[in-house]
Scaffold this motif. Structure first.
Motif, PDB file in Angstrom:
ATOM      1  N   PRO A 236       0.790  -1.236   0.000  1.00 16.16           N
ATOM      2  CA  PRO A 236       0.000   0.000   0.000  1.00 16.16           C
ATOM      3  C   PRO A 236       0.822   1.285   0.000  1.00 16.16           C
ATOM      4  O   PRO A 236       0.293   2.348   0.353  1.00 16.16           O
ATOM      5  N   TRP A 256      -4.965   4.338   7.897  1.00 10.75           N
ATOM      6  CA  TRP A 256      -5.603   4.195   6.594  1.00 10.75           C
ATOM      7  C   TRP A 256      -6.144   5.540   6.098  1.00 10.75           C
ATOM      8  O   TRP A 256      -6.045   5.861   4.910  1.00 10.75           O
ATOM      9  N   THR A 280       2.639  -6.022  -4.351  1.00 11.74           N
ATOM     10  CA  THR A 280       2.578  -5.703  -2.929  1.00 11.74           C
ATOM     11  C   THR A 280       3.932  -5.232  -2.406  1.00 11.74           C
ATOM     12  O   THR A 280       4.979  -5.513  -2.989  1.00 11.74           O
ATOM     13  N   THR A 289      -3.574  -2.548  10.099  1.00  5.64           N
ATOM     14  CA  THR A 289      -3.910  -3.963  10.312  1.00  5.64           C
ATOM     15  C   THR A 289      -3.961  -4.374  11.776  1.00  5.64           C
ATOM     16  O   THR A 289      -4.528  -5.418  12.094  1.00  5.64           O
ATOM     17  N   SER A 295       2.416  -6.506   4.539  1.00  2.00           N
ATOM     18  CA  SER A 295       1.216  -6.297   3.724  1.00  2.00           C
ATOM     19  C   SER A 295       1.003  -7.427   2.726  1.00  2.00           C
ATOM     20  O   SER A 295      -0.134  -7.784   2.409  1.00  2.00           O
ATOM     21  N   SER A 298      -1.164  -9.916   4.421  1.00  2.00           N
ATOM     22  CA  SER A 298      -2.247  -9.372   5.233  1.00  2.00           C
ATOM     23  C   SER A 298      -3.570  -9.347   4.472  1.00  2.00           C
ATOM     24  O   SER A 298      -3.724  -8.589   3.509  1.00  2.00           O
ATOM     25  N   VAL A 301      -5.049  -5.782   4.310  1.00  2.00           N
ATOM     26  CA  VAL A 301      -4.528  -4.910   3.255  1.00  2.00           C
ATOM     27  C   VAL A 301      -5.018  -5.342   1.874  1.00  2.00           C
ATOM     28  O   VAL A 301      -5.473  -4.520   1.077  1.00  2.00           O
TER      29      VAL A 301
END
Length: 389
Positions: A236, A256, A280, A289, A295, A298, A301
């Motif tokens: 992300p 986020w 990723t 998370t 990530s 996850s 994510v």
């Protein structure tokens, strides 16, 4: 009587015409949708063939006799052909893609030979490369190749003109297509907001998310128009970090909500444009998370955020799974299964390909992963292949 004869004659004509139409319809495949064709292809594949499509590996991973500890070892090995060992392993371990690095490439003649050899491998692997322009350019930074070189993506972003990003993507895509590559793991969609960032830096277009977004989609369009599929990275967002996932644990402490107004601006733009692959990042985002899980592994994510909130439906591919952020905490098998459970479609560069492959097969056989979960990913991969053919 004449009326009856005329009626029978007309009925015969109508029935014959109907039979003719039915006959033509039965022999005409033009109404078979691409989705139906992909489903038919999927049904013919064995489990090993399906799992193989979900692995894109470095060439060296097809030869168990090759041992390496650091990237410098691979550079010194200079593996530049498909060996008999690789062919033998590949008979049992099909592979969906091969990524070439600088040490796999000598000159144009050698590159043509090795690509021809790779095309003959089991799994019909797609050819991939990191050719971003600037520092990360496996071909442009090789003096034996006469192609245009770029200072950096930051330099292109500094012009403020998205057309320059298009020209860069199109130029790179043109020579990659000419050499025979299918996928370029570029452009970098990270927003470089941390001046202490040691891994992204000038690989990113800008620290301004809106400017970076316009550059990213124009670069993608340039690649596409040249016949090469792009991949935005590193979701992300690796721009607000200080460490290198090649060597160990890395985290971003953003929430986020903070990411939505920065990192997600570029990724949303790429998704809206229609990008086929998102790579990723192995960074942890504990304030998103609630854990230190990378990530790449996850589901929060990848499933909740990327697929759910952002609506992305195409391929999710990992960053190289041989990187320290993964190998210091997980075996190759654990990482492969864990990333697929989280939502990944393609596992890139596991430290041990055979261990990772066997672990995924075992996970399906013991119920940890369902074959339908494997099918979900393979459908996306087959769709990408259909678009490229």
């Amino acid at each position: 009587m004449n009326l009856r004869k005329n009626y029978l004659w007309m009925l015969t004509v109508i029935l014959s015409y109907g039979l003719l139409l039915t006959s033509c319809s039965n022999n005409d495949n033009s109404d078979v949708s691409p989705i139906d064709e992909i489903e038919a292809q999927l049904q013919k594949m064995t489990l090993r063939e399906k799992v193989g499509q979900m692995f894109f590996v470095r060439l060296e991973e097809l030869d168990p006799s090759i041992e390496w500890t650091a990237y410098a070892d691979l550079d010194s090995l200079k593996t530049q052909e498909v060996t008999e060992n690789m062919k033998r392993l590949n008979e049992q371990y099909p592979v969906g893609g091969i990524i070439l690095y600088a040490w796999n490439i000598d000159d144009e003649a050698q590159l043509a030979r090795i690509i021809s050899q790779i095309r003959a491998l089991n799994g019909n692997p797609l050819l991939c490369i990191d050719e971003e322009g600037g520092r990360v350019s496996r071909i442009a930074n090789n003096p034996k190749f006469n192609v245009k070189k770029y200072e950096s993506m930051a330099a292109i972003g500094a012009t403020g003109d998205p057309q320059n990003a298009y020209e860069c993507g199109h130029t790179i895509g043109t020579y990659l297509n000419r050499y025979g590559f299918d996928i370029d793991f570029a452009p970098v969609a990270d927003v470089n907001t941390n001046p202490d960032n040691i891994i992204i830096g000038p690989r990113a277009f800008s620290d301004d998310p809106e400017l970076a977004a316009s550059m990213v989609v124009n670069y993608l369009q340039g690649l596409k128009d040249a016949g090469v599929t792009g991949c935005i990275k590193h979701f992300p967002g690796h721009g607000d970090t200080q460490a290198d996932t090649h060597t160990g644990y890395v985290q971003s402490l953003k929430t986020w909500d903070e990411m939505k107004v920065c990192e997600m601006v570029t990724f949303r733009a790429g998704i809206d444009w229609g990008c086929q692959l998102i790579m990723t990042a192995h960074i942890a985002v504990p304030n998103v998370t609630g854990s230190s899980v990378p990530s790449t592994m996850s589901p929060v994510v990848l499933q909740d955020k990327l697929r759910g909130e952002l609506g992305y439906q195409n391929i999710i591919i990992t960053d190289g799974m041989e990187m320290g952020a993964i190998t210091q905490h997980y075996s190759s098998g654990e990482a492969a299964v864990g990333s697929i459970q989280a939502g990944v479609d393609i596992v890139l560069g596991p430290r041990s390909f055979t261990e990772a492959f066997d672990a995924v097969i075992a996970a399906v056989n013991n119920g940890t992963l369902s074959e339908e979960r494997i099918n979900q990913s393979v459908r996306r991969i087959l769709t990408l292949r259909a678009h490229r053919d």
